[in-house]
Design an enzyme around this catalytic site. Structure first.
Site, mmCIF file in Angstrom:
data_model
loop_
_atom_site.group_PDB
_atom_site.id
_atom_site.type_symbol
_atom_site.label_atom_id
_atom_site.label_comp_id
_atom_site.label_asym_id
_atom_site.label_seq_id
_atom_site.Cartn_x
_atom_site.Cartn_y
_atom_site.Cartn_z
ATOM 1 N N HIS A 1 -35.711 9.351 -50.782
ATOM 2 C CA HIS A 1 -36.989 8.624 -50.746
ATOM 3 C C HIS A 1 -37.032 7.517 -51.807
ATOM 4 O O HIS A 1 -37.478 6.393 -51.536
ATOM 5 C CB HIS A 1 -38.086 9.660 -51.005
ATOM 6 N N CYS B 1 -34.295 11.276 -42.292
ATOM 7 C CA CYS B 1 -33.429 12.155 -43.076
ATOM 8 C C CYS B 1 -33.814 13.592 -42.725
ATOM 9 O O CYS B 1 -34.991 13.950 -42.785
ATOM 10 C CB CYS B 1 -33.640 11.889 -44.574
ATOM 11 N N CYS C 1 -27.456 8.559 -50.108
ATOM 12 C CA CYS C 1 -27.146 7.938 -48.798
ATOM 13 C C CYS C 1 -27.691 6.507 -48.645
ATOM 14 O O CYS C 1 -27.010 5.665 -48.054
ATOM 15 C CB CYS C 1 -27.669 8.809 -47.668
HETATM 16 S S1 SF4 Z 1 -38.238 6.770 -44.313
HETATM 17 FE FE1 SF4 Z 1 -38.175 8.784 -45.352
HETATM 18 S S2 SF4 Z 1 -37.037 8.435 -47.237
HETATM 19 FE FE2 SF4 Z 1 -37.645 6.426 -46.443
HETATM 20 S S3 SF4 Z 1 -39.575 5.979 -47.494
HETATM 21 FE FE3 SF4 Z 1 -40.111 6.985 -45.560
HETATM 22 S S4 SF4 Z 1 -40.261 9.180 -46.074
HETATM 23 FE FE4 SF4 Z 1 -39.187 8.184 -47.749
HETATM 24 S S1 SF4 Z 2 -29.867 13.847 -43.517
HETATM 25 FE FE1 SF4 Z 2 -30.550 12.836 -45.429
HETATM 26 S S2 SF4 Z 2 -29.166 13.644 -47.018
HETATM 27 FE FE2 SF4 Z 2 -28.214 14.085 -45.032
HETATM 28 S S3 SF4 Z 2 -26.870 12.335 -44.616
HETATM 29 FE FE3 SF4 Z 2 -28.838 11.850 -43.657
HETATM 30 S S4 SF4 Z 2 -29.969 10.682 -45.212
HETATM 31 FE FE4 SF4 Z 2 -28.272 11.728 -46.251
#
Ligand code: SF4
Ligand code: SF4
Length: 297
Positions: free
Chosen positions: A221, A278, A259
């Site tokens: 995040h 994610c 990532c």
């Molecule tokens: S897409 Fe996911 S990681 Fe990116 S700002 Fe929004 S909540 Fe956070």
């Molecule tokens: S799920 Fe989240 S932690 Fe796992 S590879 Fe994707 S962005 Fe990275």
């Protein structure tokens, strides 16, 4: 990307000769400075795993996987890559685990079936027994992937084998080895290989809860290019839309991994870059609860 044909070609090359292919100049120069006698030997054992982390490790580009397992480390044994099989392979593992083959690090992919040790057998011996014996001889252990670091999918609610992480296994046995934990489902090849390079060239990297700060210091995040959308409350309503993916179940706020700055597949893409939330694959909570959907659609 390593397709199946190239994977088999590489495995055959390793099996046949275990020698180095021609290397890019900077890597070749680095190798000249390395004393091959001092690089760590790795014994790579697989527990309850899908082998996805091994496949991911083979996707490494800089340095390549071949360089990593022949120059920056010596791969003593890996079920999928080693030339040996059957009793020869078992003898080789025994030689390392007994300490007769010198110093080594143990790499473990997959979880350990605590309640059903015969669910994971190497030869005729449960993985757990190898782990107990290796604890007396190894220099340290590297848990590779979320199954090994936190239990992962085999430890999801309802699992019958009592699957646990390597760290939990050591804790229950009251063992206290050096343990480096590298989560991810699958693990990013850089996270593992760069940790090994760090071990070889610099020493033990800074760890938090056993995880290298180099890769797991910040939350997805915090590094996310859509963080501004999150702050502005611009949320995507369905997969594929621009905007923050929080309302579609993005677990970036709960997940430590780099990532957003590292990307995947040789820098081609990554989850949020491909418009997918994610799913917290490097988090201790990954797929632990039945009622915890990966995506909220
Ligand atoms: S897409 Fe996911 S990681 Fe990116 S700002 Fe929004 S909540 Fe956070
Ligand atoms: S799920 Fe989240 S932690 Fe796992 S590879 Fe994707 S962005 Fe990275």
């Amino acid at each position: 990307m390593l397709d199946r044909r190239n994977f088999l070609k590489m495995a055959a090359t390793l099996s046949a000769t275990f020698s180095l292919p021609s290397l890019p100049e900077p890597v070749a120069a680095a190798l000249k400075r390395l004393d091959p006698a001092t690089v760590p030997k790795l014994i790579y054992l697989q527990g309850q795993s899908c082998t996805g982390c091994s496949i991911s490790l083979l996707q490494a580009e800089s340095p390549s996987a071949v360089t990593m397992i022949t120059a920056y480390s010596k791969l003593g044994f890996h079920a999928d890559l080693s030339a040996t099989s059957g009793s020869q392979a078992l003898d080789l593992i025994e030689r390392y685990i007994s300490g007769d083959a010198g110093e080594y690090f143990l790499a473990v992919e997959g979880s350990i079936p605590w309640d059903m040790d015969k669910a994971c057998i190497i030869g005729e011996k449960p993985l757990a027994q190898y782990l107990v014996e290796a604890n007396k001889t190894m220099s340290g252990a590297v848990a590779i992937g979320t199954c090994a670091t936190h239990g992962g999918i085999p430890a999801a609610e309802g699992n019958l084998t009592g699957a646990i992480s390597l760290g939990e296994f050591y804790q229950r046995k009251n063992f206290h080895p050096l343990l480096v934990q590298i989560p991810g489902c699958s693990v990013h090849p850089d996270w593992v290989w760069h940790t090994i390079i760090h071990l070889v060239k610099v020493g033990l990297p800074e760890l938090t809860n056993g995880q290298p700060d180099l890769f797991f210091k910040n939350k997805v995040h915090a590094l996310c290019p859509r963080y501004h959308d999150f702050q502005q409350e611009i949320f995507a309503k369905k997969i594929g839309e621009p905007g923050c993916l929080f309302k579609l179940g993005c677990l970036g706020p709960d997940t430590f991994a780099d990532c957003p700055t590292r990307w995947w597949n040789g820098g081609q893409t990554w989850c949020i870059g491909a418009n997918a939330p994610c799913i917290g694959c490097s988090s201790p909570n990954f797929v632990r609860k039945k009622d915890f959907p990966i995506y909220r659609l």
